[in-house]
Scaffold this motif. Structure first.
Motif, PDB file in Angstrom:
ATOM      1  N   GLY A   7       0.807  -1.214   0.000  1.00 53.76           N
ATOM      2  CA  GLY A   7       0.000   0.000   0.000  1.00 53.76           C
ATOM      3  C   GLY A   7       0.835   1.257   0.000  1.00 53.76           C
ATOM      4  O   GLY A   7       2.057   1.219  -0.180  1.00 53.76           O
ATOM      5  N   SER A   8       0.152   2.375   0.220  1.00 56.04           N
ATOM      6  CA  SER A   8       0.872   3.652   0.218  1.00 56.04           C
ATOM      7  C   SER A   8       0.438   4.504   1.408  1.00 56.04           C
ATOM      8  O   SER A   8      -0.645   4.320   1.960  1.00 56.04           O
ATOM      9  N   THR A   9       1.319   5.434   1.774  1.00 53.30           N
ATOM     10  CA  THR A   9       1.061   6.362   2.868  1.00 53.30           C
ATOM     11  C   THR A   9       1.300   7.775   2.355  1.00 53.30           C
ATOM     12  O   THR A   9       2.338   8.052   1.748  1.00 53.30           O
ATOM     13  N   ASP A  10       0.339   8.659   2.594  1.00 56.11           N
ATOM     14  CA  ASP A  10       0.454  10.040   2.149  1.00 56.11           C
ATOM     15  C   ASP A  10       1.159  10.892   3.183  1.00 56.11           C
ATOM     16  O   ASP A  10       0.984  10.708   4.381  1.00 56.11           O
ATOM     17  N   GLY A  11       1.928  11.827   2.674  1.00 55.70           N
ATOM     18  CA  GLY A  11       2.612  12.774   3.527  1.00 55.70           C
ATOM     19  C   GLY A  11       2.787  14.096   2.820  1.00 55.70           C
ATOM     20  O   GLY A  11       2.207  14.338   1.753  1.00 55.70           O
ATOM     21  N   THR A  12       3.579  14.960   3.420  1.00 53.00           N
ATOM     22  CA  THR A  12       3.886  16.260   2.835  1.00 53.00           C
ATOM     23  C   THR A  12       5.383  16.512   2.921  1.00 53.00           C
ATOM     24  O   THR A  12       6.093  15.904   3.725  1.00 53.00           O
ATOM     25  N   TRP A  13       5.843  17.407   2.085  1.00 52.67           N
ATOM     26  CA  TRP A  13       7.240  17.824   2.133  1.00 52.67           C
ATOM     27  C   TRP A  13       7.301  19.303   1.753  1.00 52.67           C
ATOM     28  O   TRP A  13       6.431  19.812   1.054  1.00 52.67           O
ATOM     29  N   ALA A  14       8.311  19.977   2.290  1.00 52.87           N
ATOM     30  CA  ALA A  14       8.493  21.398   2.000  1.00 52.87           C
ATOM     31  C   ALA A  14       9.981  21.694   1.935  1.00 52.87           C
ATOM     32  O   ALA A  14      10.679  21.565   2.942  1.00 52.87           O
ATOM     33  N   PRO A  15      10.462  22.043   0.754  1.00 51.22           N
ATOM     34  CA  PRO A  15      11.878  22.397   0.639  1.00 51.22           C
ATOM     35  C   PRO A  15      12.118  23.851   1.013  1.00 51.22           C
ATOM     36  O   PRO A  15      11.233  24.697   0.848  1.00 51.22           O
TER      37      PRO A  15
END
Length: 138
Positions: free
Chosen positions: A77-85
């Protein structure tokens, strides 16, 4: 009037120079974002102090999207997240808010120590010690 010409010319050149610098900085940022957001990444190495925990990430692939979303995918499966450079201070913040181990180990502010078009080496300091991460583009 003739005395003003050098001042106007100097002002124009200074303004043009600042514009060019901003254009170049924007182009570099666009190239970096393009390198990050095209393709999938794997965790090549992950250390907590001297403990090598890389094997916990063997099945994961990561996709960084331009809209700030991040997806960690495994065969189950997959897991959602966020990223910010933050390109000016060479950091990336990542967050998988609902994740369990090992993904939650990636949550936080990572300081980029070295990078190329197909790898990133980053470090995070925590109250428990130092985490080292190497991502490799697949």
């Amino acid at each position: 009037m003739n005395k003003l010409k050098p001042l106007v010319l100097a002002g124009f050149l200074a303004l043009f120079s600042m514009s060019c610098k901003k254009i170049i900085e924007k182009k570099v940022q666009d190239m970096v974002m393009d390198a990050i957001t095209h393709g999938e990444w794997i965790v090549e190495q992950y250390f907590e102090d001297s403990n090598n925990l890389s094997s916990q990430f063997l099945d994961y692939r990561f996709k960084f999207n331009e809209d700030g979303t991040l997806i960690g995918t495994t065969s189950s499966g997959s897991t959602d997240g966020t990223w910010a450079p933050n390109l000016s201070d060479y950091t990336i913040t990542s967050d998988f808010p609902t994740a369990a181990d090992p993904l939650k180990k990636l949550n936080g502010l990572w300081k980029i120590k070295d990078s190329g078009w197909d790898y990133v080496k980053a470090e995070m300091s925590t109250p428990d010690g130092t985490r080292l991460l190497t991502l490799r583009k697949k």
